[in-house]
Motif scaffolding. Structure first.
Motif, PDB file in Angstrom:
ATOM      1  N   GLY A  62      45.463  46.170  40.714  1.00 46.17           N
ATOM      2  CA  GLY A  62      44.097  46.431  40.291  1.00 46.17           C
ATOM      3  C   GLY A  62      43.951  46.285  38.791  1.00 46.17           C
ATOM      4  O   GLY A  62      44.935  46.377  38.046  1.00 46.17           O
ATOM      5  N   THR A 103      34.386  48.706  34.833  1.00 45.93           N
ATOM      6  CA  THR A 103      34.487  48.006  36.108  1.00 45.93           C
ATOM      7  C   THR A 103      35.949  48.002  36.540  1.00 45.93           C
ATOM      8  O   THR A 103      36.817  47.614  35.761  1.00 45.93           O
ATOM      9  CB  THR A 103      33.994  46.542  35.978  1.00 45.93           C
ATOM     10  N   ASP A 105      38.576  46.675  39.698  1.00 46.19           N
ATOM     11  CA  ASP A 105      38.698  45.774  40.838  1.00 46.19           C
ATOM     12  C   ASP A 105      40.107  45.857  41.395  1.00 46.19           C
ATOM     13  O   ASP A 105      41.071  46.047  40.648  1.00 46.19           O
ATOM     14  CB  ASP A 105      38.410  44.325  40.418  1.00 46.19           C
ATOM     15  N   CYS A 106      40.220  45.700  42.700  1.00 41.56           N
ATOM     16  CA  CYS A 106      41.505  45.691  43.373  1.00 41.56           C
ATOM     17  C   CYS A 106      41.596  44.399  44.189  1.00 41.56           C
ATOM     18  O   CYS A 106      40.657  44.045  44.893  1.00 41.56           O
ATOM     19  CB  CYS A 106      41.607  46.901  44.292  1.00 41.56           C
ATOM     20  N   LEU A 111      40.750  44.116  49.120  1.00 42.14           N
ATOM     21  CA  LEU A 111      39.737  44.020  48.071  1.00 42.14           C
ATOM     22  C   LEU A 111      39.005  45.342  47.868  1.00 42.14           C
ATOM     23  O   LEU A 111      38.771  46.086  48.818  1.00 42.14           O
ATOM     24  CB  LEU A 111      38.726  42.931  48.414  1.00 42.14           C
ATOM     25  N   HIS A 113      36.066  47.277  44.693  1.00 42.93           N
ATOM     26  CA  HIS A 113      35.304  47.120  43.444  1.00 42.93           C
ATOM     27  C   HIS A 113      34.509  48.395  43.197  1.00 42.93           C
ATOM     28  O   HIS A 113      33.998  49.011  44.127  1.00 42.93           O
ATOM     29  CB  HIS A 113      34.354  45.923  43.559  1.00 42.93           C
ATOM     30  N   GLU A 115      32.042  50.401  39.746  1.00 42.67           N
ATOM     31  CA  GLU A 115      31.567  50.430  38.369  1.00 42.67           C
ATOM     32  C   GLU A 115      31.055  51.824  38.056  1.00 42.67           C
ATOM     33  O   GLU A 115      30.565  52.519  38.942  1.00 42.67           O
ATOM     34  CB  GLU A 115      30.441  49.419  38.152  1.00 42.67           C
TER      35      GLU A 115
END
Length: 187
Positions: A62, A103, A105-106, A111, A113, A115
């Motif tokens: 991530g 933000t 993300d992985c 997957l 996400h 924020e």
């Protein structure tokens, strides 16, 4: 008609395999990321599985990026596991003081996400290691299993064990059905 017994055996084989595969997908197909805050400029993120909300303790890839109100941008920075807190990840880098749009993300094991906006005060650094991370000469990835001192194979649960047993049983049944069909076709 040889087709009817063949189709029946195939349907039975598929029925034997499908329940064994279901527990393997119990976690879901995506990771839920939650930016939980920051401590001395180190942003913390909790990663859980979408369906069952178990902490993500598998190998994890991530990143964190952030943009300040004044236009400064940082990242992407790699997220690393926090010792003793399964599913919790942070960065080795400090987020400077200011108002930030963070933000995360992985990409692996699935997957994810998220924020969030954060206000970061000027950090008073007394311990350069964020949230219990080890300080080392060269940063290395720390998995949750390594951070907690438990071998990775001990992180499996009962559902995973039963899924493996079910899959092995289904494979034996499929092979036996194949031998039985072959024998019936010859005889």
């Amino acid at each position: 008609m040889r087709t009817r017994p063949l189709l029946a055996a195939l349907a039975l084989s598929v029925a034997a395999v499908l329940p064994a595969a279901a527990p393997a997908a119990a976690h879901g197909d995506s990771v839920h990321l939650d930016v939980t805050g920051q401590q001395n400029g180190h942003v913390s993120t909790v990663a859980t599985w979408e369906n069952d909300h178990d902490p993500v303790t598998e190998e994890f890839a991530g990143t964190l990026s952030a943009t300040a109100d004044d236009g400064r941008a940082v990242g992407p920075w790699r997220l690393v596991a926090v010792q003793g807190r399964p599913g919790t990840y942070t960065t080795r880098e400090l987020l400077p003081a200011g108002h930030w749009r963070v933000t995360v993300d992985c990409a692996f094991p699935s997957l994810g996400h998220s924020e969030r906006e954060l206000d970061v005060e000027a950090a008073a650094i007394s311990d350069p290691a964020p949230l219990g991370l080890r300080t080392e000469a060269a940063p290395t990835p720390v998995t949750a299993a390594a951070a907690t001192g438990t071998p990775a194979h001990e992180t499996t649960d009962d559902a995973t064990t039963w899924a493996a047993i079910g899959t092995a049983t289904a494979a034996v049944l499929l092979v036996a059905a194949g031998f039985w069909l072959r024998r019936r076709a010859r005889g």
